[in-house]
Scaffold this motif. Sequence first.
Motif, PDB file in Angstrom:
ATOM      1  N   ARG A   1       0.843  -1.197   0.000  1.00 52.23           N
ATOM      2  CA  ARG A   1       0.000   0.000   0.000  1.00 52.23           C
ATOM      3  C   ARG A   1       0.879   1.248   0.000  1.00 52.23           C
ATOM      4  N   PRO A   2       1.394   1.601  -1.206  1.00 48.72           N
ATOM      5  CA  PRO A   2       2.393   2.677  -1.301  1.00 48.72           C
ATOM      6  C   PRO A   2       1.897   3.988  -0.696  1.00 48.72           C
ATOM      7  N   TRP A   3       0.585   4.207  -0.791  1.00 47.01           N
ATOM      8  CA  TRP A   3       0.069   5.494  -0.313  1.00 47.01           C
ATOM      9  C   TRP A   3       0.216   5.627   1.201  1.00 47.01           C
TER      10      TRP A   3
ATOM     11  N   TRP B   1       4.076   6.104   6.690  1.00 45.25           N
ATOM     12  CA  TRP B   1       3.985   5.542   8.043  1.00 45.25           C
ATOM     13  C   TRP B   1       5.343   5.084   8.555  1.00 45.25           C
ATOM     14  N   LEU B   2       6.312   4.993   7.644  1.00 44.54           N
ATOM     15  CA  LEU B   2       7.644   4.591   8.099  1.00 44.54           C
ATOM     16  C   LEU B   2       8.389   5.744   8.757  1.00 44.54           C
TER      17      LEU B   2
ATOM     18  N   PRO C   1       8.751   8.691  11.578  1.00 45.41           N
ATOM     19  CA  PRO C   1       8.227   8.954  12.925  1.00 45.41           C
ATOM     20  C   PRO C   1       7.460  10.264  12.978  1.00 45.41           C
TER      21      PRO C   1
ATOM     22  N   VAL D   1       0.156   6.369  16.675  1.00 44.35           N
ATOM     23  CA  VAL D   1       0.869   5.104  16.496  1.00 44.35           C
ATOM     24  C   VAL D   1       2.225   5.430  15.887  1.00 44.35           C
ATOM     25  N   TRP D   2       3.254   4.733  16.355  1.00 45.66           N
ATOM     26  CA  TRP D   2       4.608   5.092  15.919  1.00 45.66           C
ATOM     27  C   TRP D   2       5.303   3.925  15.217  1.00 45.66           C
ATOM     28  N   PRO D   3       6.342   4.257  14.446  1.00 48.81           N
ATOM     29  CA  PRO D   3       7.100   3.186  13.793  1.00 48.81           C
ATOM     30  C   PRO D   3       7.811   2.288  14.789  1.00 48.81           C
ATOM     31  N   GLN D   4       8.379   1.221  14.266  1.00 54.40           N
ATOM     32  CA  GLN D   4       8.962   0.170  15.093  1.00 54.40           C
ATOM     33  C   GLN D   4      10.449   0.123  14.772  1.00 54.40           C
ATOM     34  N   PHE D   5      11.257   0.641  15.658  1.00 54.32           N
ATOM     35  CA  PHE D   5      12.645   0.918  15.304  1.00 54.32           C
ATOM     36  C   PHE D   5      13.557  -0.297  15.331  1.00 54.32           C
ATOM     37  N   ARG D   6      12.998  -1.472  15.657  1.00 55.92           N
ATOM     38  CA  ARG D   6      13.869  -2.649  15.634  1.00 55.92           C
ATOM     39  C   ARG D   6      13.973  -3.213  14.222  1.00 55.92           C
ATOM     40  N   SER D   7      13.147  -2.686  13.329  1.00 60.10           N
ATOM     41  CA  SER D   7      13.123  -3.261  11.985  1.00 60.10           C
ATOM     42  C   SER D   7      14.215  -2.674  11.100  1.00 60.10           C
TER      43      SER D   7
ATOM     44  N   LEU E   1      14.174  -2.288   8.158  1.00 55.84           N
ATOM     45  CA  LEU E   1      13.595  -1.413   7.131  1.00 55.84           C
ATOM     46  C   LEU E   1      13.550   0.025   7.623  1.00 55.84           C
ATOM     47  N   MET E   2      13.339   0.194   8.929  1.00 53.28           N
ATOM     48  CA  MET E   2      13.392   1.562   9.469  1.00 53.28           C
ATOM     49  C   MET E   2      14.804   2.104   9.318  1.00 53.28           C
TER      50      MET E   2
END
Lengths: 180, 472, 1050
Positions: free
Chosen positions: B146-148, B152-153, B155, B162-168, B170-171
Amino acid sequence: MPPREGTYGLLAEFETPGDLIRAARQARQDGWRRLDCYSPYPLEEAAEAIGFHRNKVPLLTLIGGLLGGAAMFALQTWISTLAYPINVGGRPTYSWTAFVVPTYEWTILWAGLSAAYGTLALCGLPELYHPLFNSPNFRDGATTDKFFLCLEALDPKFDLVESRAYLQAFEPLSVTEVEY
Amino acid sequence: MATSEVKIDEQRIDPATGEYRVITPGQTFRGVTEKITRLVLTPHTPLGWFAIFGIAGAGATMLMVAVVWLFLKGVGIWAISQPVAWGFAIINFVWWIGIGHAGTLISAILLLFKQGWRNSINRFAEAMTIFAVVCAGLFPLLHVGRPWLGYWLLPLPLTMDVWPQFRSPLMWDCFAVSTYATISVVFWYLGMIPDLATMRDRSKTRLSQYVYGMLAMGWRGSVRHWARYETASLLLAGLATPLVLSVHTVISFDFAVAVLPGWHTTIFPPYFVAGAIYSGFAMVLSLAIPLRKFYHLEHLVTLRHIDNCGKVMLATGFIVAYGYGMEAFMAWYSADHWEAFTFWNRAFGPMGWSYWVLITCNLAIPLTTLWSRKLRRNMLFMFILSIIVNTGMWFERFVIIVTSLSRDFLPSSWGTYRATKWDYMTYFGTVGLFVFLFLLFVRFLPMIPMSEVRTMLPGAKIKPKVAAEAGD
Amino acid sequence: MNPAANNAEDPMGNAVKNEKDMATTSGTPMTLAQVRKDLKGTRGKKFWRSLDELADTPEFRAAVEKEFPTAAQEWVDPVSRRSFLKVMGASLALAGLAGCTKQPEEKIYPYVKAPEDLVLGEPMYFATAHPFPTGAVPLLVKSSEFRPIKIDGNPEHAYNKGGSDPLSQGTLLAMYDPDRSQHVRYRGENRSWGEFVEAFRGKVASTKDGTGIYFLSATITSPTLARQWKAVQAQYPKAKLVQYEPALAGTWAEQGINVQFDTGAADILVSLDADFISGAAYPGFHRLVRDYANRRKHPEKGMNRLYAVESSTTTTGMKAEHRLLLRASEIPAFTAELAKAVGVTGVNPPAYDWTGEQKAYLAALVKDLKANPGKSVLMPGLYQDRSVYDLAMAINALLGNIGKTAFVSRDTVNPIPSDQLAGIKSLVADLKAGKVDWLVMLDSNPIYTAPADLDFPTAFNKAKVAVHLGSHLDETGQIAHWHINSAHYLESWSDCRAYDGTVSIVQPMIAPLYGGKSAHDVLQSLLNEPMLSAYETVRATWLPVIKKNEKVPGDVEMGWRKVLHDGWIEGTAFDKTAKATVETAFHGTVPAPASRDALEIIFRPEPHVYDGRWANVGWLQEIPRPVTNLSWDNGALMPGALITRLNVVEEDIVEMSVGGGKVKAPVVAMPGHPQNSVTVYLGYGREFAGRVGSGMGFNAYLIRNTWAPFYATGSIGKVPGKWGVAITKSHYQDHRGKEFGQQGNGDNSLEGDEALGPRGIIRYATMEEFKSNPDFAHEGVRYDTPSKDTTLFPNWDYSKQATENAWAMSIDMNSCVGCNACIASCYAENNIAVVGKQQARIGRIMQWIRIDTYFEGDLAAPRAHMQPMLCQQCEDAPCELVCPVGATLHTPEGLNMMVYNRCVGTRFCSNNCPYKVRRFNFLLYSDYDTPSLKLMRNPDVTVRSRGVMEKCSYCVQRIQEAKIKADKENRPIRDGEIVTACQQACPADAIVFGNKNDKTSRVSKLRENQRNYQVIADQNTRPRTTYMAEVLNLNPELEETPEEFSPAKG
């Protein structure tokens, strides 16, 4: 600022970097303070000759970097432990090891930006108008192959006639008066 | 190219050092400046340029079509499936980023090492970096379902709180790549300001004076500015160096952090970085060789440059070779079944062919031929070789991503991968886009940093006496 | 002017338009019928929007209140108003011209509470039964706002104890099938039911005695229908009834034989081509499997042993301790040898040169049987020569099994037993003779299913008037003069008998969506009270019986209520004690086996679409079949050797011919298939099945003849072309075991070797090994489970103190029979999308739970291990770690949650999932438009859109429901209170779900069992789903792999 009237300064044009440096050093020794050199490529000797030593760019960069890094680490910690603490695969909410990478990246990002913008700011750029551009030979040479020494009118020692004679003594290619 | 070269051949070697000259003698400040600015300021554009520009433009258009369809239908138009949920998109992403690295390396690391020879090629190398990063940057956005919602990536304080997940990883990517892009652009632009000033002063038409004037921000070459500018360049170089090393390291984390056999390995960071530089220099050659030919820059981009690039490729090529070797060794030495099976599957599994393509293109051909000075100096050979190496590097990522995914832990979910026309359109589309942007660059911006070249000209030599006096 | 017209042309304008129309028509009060007319033609989004606008017009409310008085107050509260609108809307959408979704007029009694106090959003449960030709499946149907949304076995019914099967699960989608025919039609024009009755009744009456009136019906399963038929016969003695059930015609199950087996009481089970494990196609599947599985749950307490002698590869054979491959025609002879060896008199087996290995098998089997008199059972195959049945029963009798493990009784599950092949033959004869005036076909599709040699279609044209009662305008409906759209069993009243004879009332969940009619109505229309409803007739049949049961005589209504509530009628089960005499002597003759080099073609009903009736049910089409993992197709299933001999590869096309018939089919390899024979499944190659089923697969009926309905010798040959099939899992044929590390000999499947070998995914032991070392499941290279402290980080606290509940699941590999019921159930419960053949083919099937089948040993005669694989709910989930937006994360109770709304679709989680149980919506798979499918969906589960990852959630919606209930009653959740969809459906009770923090719960007990192990434990993912290792009760006298043969040759 409103365009000022009168003379900005006297501009001497030299063929080689050597001549410029010699002239610049002499002028400095003779007590000139409001003067500047212009060259088509970095010419450290000239800068030193006119007594330019201090340079704040590194300091700015350091501060920028530290702030960026600290900000990012703080942000991550806040998000993961306070703002949105979730159980991700049984890992602790404060898993600092994972926070290192973004911290590192932001340190570099902010250091880099501070360095670049800092330099521009300190140089007072962008400054699209400058009196020097009024002198045709400057426009033709300054960014190509000529070397210029400019004695500015703001200097107390400045006198249109004497100063011109003074510059002529360095056997420049030419000496021109620069209007505002 | 032959005839024109023969004439200047004897001048190429510096009698003093026996080294290749970085710049052939007889060049003056004005001469160089004229030569470089003319390429841009001339009203007449070479037909060849239009020809290639047309082709590249078509490529870029094809990319656009593919992307529009992608957004309409979803990533399902690609070949990705279960278990191979990452395909061309990620391969291309890693490949392009890798290519970008050489640019930064040339401009930054070689600057730190005071490698004067870099000066005449670093500008377009950096441009290459930026355009490569542009191409690379497309893919993470395109490949998500869902590119749109891509933002959400970041912060951002969104209403849902809701916040991003910094263990990933991809972040981490998200930050590494964005930083890399920003710093590259800043570095590139800052480096170009004095030359833009030159352009401003050399251009005849009102419009170009206007545009370059704006871009040059009123640079007038005050030695005070030069001093700060130099420091800034050094600092940026100093920052870009760890950055460029970190970027591909972080990208390698996308795989190394995963549990998947074939991804989960500690050798990835160095091996990815080396690979990046390897392919990057290859790309520099693929660009430099045609450029110097079509724009007659043999005087500025000399055999010395090509030769050095060849040497760098030889070195990094061996690091990569070591990486492959280590993987094989660990597969055996670790006595870990997952590792062993994965390695075996790479070489002899259903997709084994891709592994052998990679070995041929990355090791067999380059590492045997690059030893020869003679071949390193053969433009045609080096050009072809650079293409081969980039193909090889693309397949390296293919092998890592697709082959590893296709056969992982549970044999029941083993699968395969067959790319669709949309995959190819997107990939070659980005190649088109890259060339497209690069051609615009060579047409409208000085592709060789004049201010830096000037410092290497005989005219820049200050008489030792003066220099000494300057010392106090 | 008709607003519908504008709606169609001008979606933008219709809002205004509608309002105007309302305003103008406001003088005359509007009715829902009118609304329906207005909305007719609008579909999808447009439909819903114009509906919403409607909802706000006063006229509409007036209308609604008129038809739904109870709903009046709904308008106050916006929420329930919305959910009510949903029902309304859908009903309007659906209804077409007919009525709308509401309860049937008659009183039907819900499982838990009476319908009048319906709370919107709160489901109700009704007991009913699925009438299936091999015996009814008692059901408990979950109904939300009067819409049946989930089908499961009736947990309190003695027969299946809650277990169900894919077919019964699939009937739900069959009811909501958007392609069902919606009107009574005469020569293609819509007519009314009344008109038909008039014509029909008039015609029949005019014949006086019913001459020339023929009924062709699917097997009649309803006693009431039988009663009605008797009444018809009494009135019209010359009228004829022919039953034809393509999947069962000619089998002993149709010939008035009723035998029940008790797999629970037997230590030695022998299947003589009896595929009692694959699915409901074998009578008594649910109970047989349950009892069989129960005897395998506690190996320490001893286990049963299953011998399977079979002619095709089925899960029965794959589960068997000892499997013997025989070509179909060899099985009667082998049975005869067996009977003779056991001592049945009057048997003279045809001379045949049995291989040494077959002899050895026979010897060992005989020995084992003799050693366990009265504790063994021989089950004859349905699709075998009658002699197999007789011999098997004779042996049972001789071994004293009758009355212990096998029960024979006179009365039958299906009220009117008959020789159906003879029946349809005579019908065709009469057709050809022009004796047939009216041919009334009840729920059957003879044009498609009739045996090829009868050439039914030509005969069919001889009928003066053909009437077709069917759910679809199928092959027959297309050409019949009259077509009557039939009501689904969830829409109409009926009754039927389960395997054990217990009668269940089929009570409708919903008024017929398209006003369909049932066979009851058709027959009734000939009787005195032509319009007497099915409800009345069914009551009339059973009220007397119920009266008998009543303690308090007189209060029949109470009894009726109870019957509907429970789902069965007490005391209707067959009398087991009545010893029907079974001879220990054999009188028939045993057919000699075909020569070894003759090619045999075996016909079996398709495991999912059965005889073709469910060809349009997406779930059943898509769910990969047991053993082959083939979906969306049937194929020529053949052994590797035959593939080599024909010099073909999979997906090549072969042409098979039997008698006059020819048919082209794709080649699909079937491990462990007997040599020189091919299995083809019936039920595919439909022309007019509907949008899902039409044109899928090939029609095997074209080579199936009355003279060889089960297996025939024919010829096979390669023809040019390719036929892509969708095999949804990694295909053992592609990878042979020789490849890696030289393990395996090239005849094995690499997957199998890997899974059983170094990867420790499948762990099993023989009885001896188990006895000597009960801890076998944890000893081996990759068999150890890392201790909790092998981590740098502190462990997350899931202890009793931290959380009341910690959910976990245990799956018993020993009792899982791979029947796919769990998958179908999961599809229904979790609104899982059907992706279609092409997507399934490239590995995008969405199933949340799959059954992994690993073949051990030589693919020519492998042993298979079936492992249900679903999200393992790892405590240290690798998938969560890599999600950049935290769209998948852990609940305090240890559930690995997927937050669809948050998912951006990077798919990294799937890459990092060692079990590859995550599924991604690569395209927009969910159907958002078809109204009937909207009705079917589970309102408690999100319908996933494109670009979103999804996976098993342990049925979190059910967990939440139970938690809320427990909270209200202020008590902890009881063990077994939460039942996941897969667990509920499992006929073998192989899946157990519960709270592992509650030490007394079933699941924690199982987790303490020594056989309990984690898959890929060495990755330290700490799965909450664990498996119980298999134990095989092998007969020491028989070696593991029977045949010496190398499929590397094919």
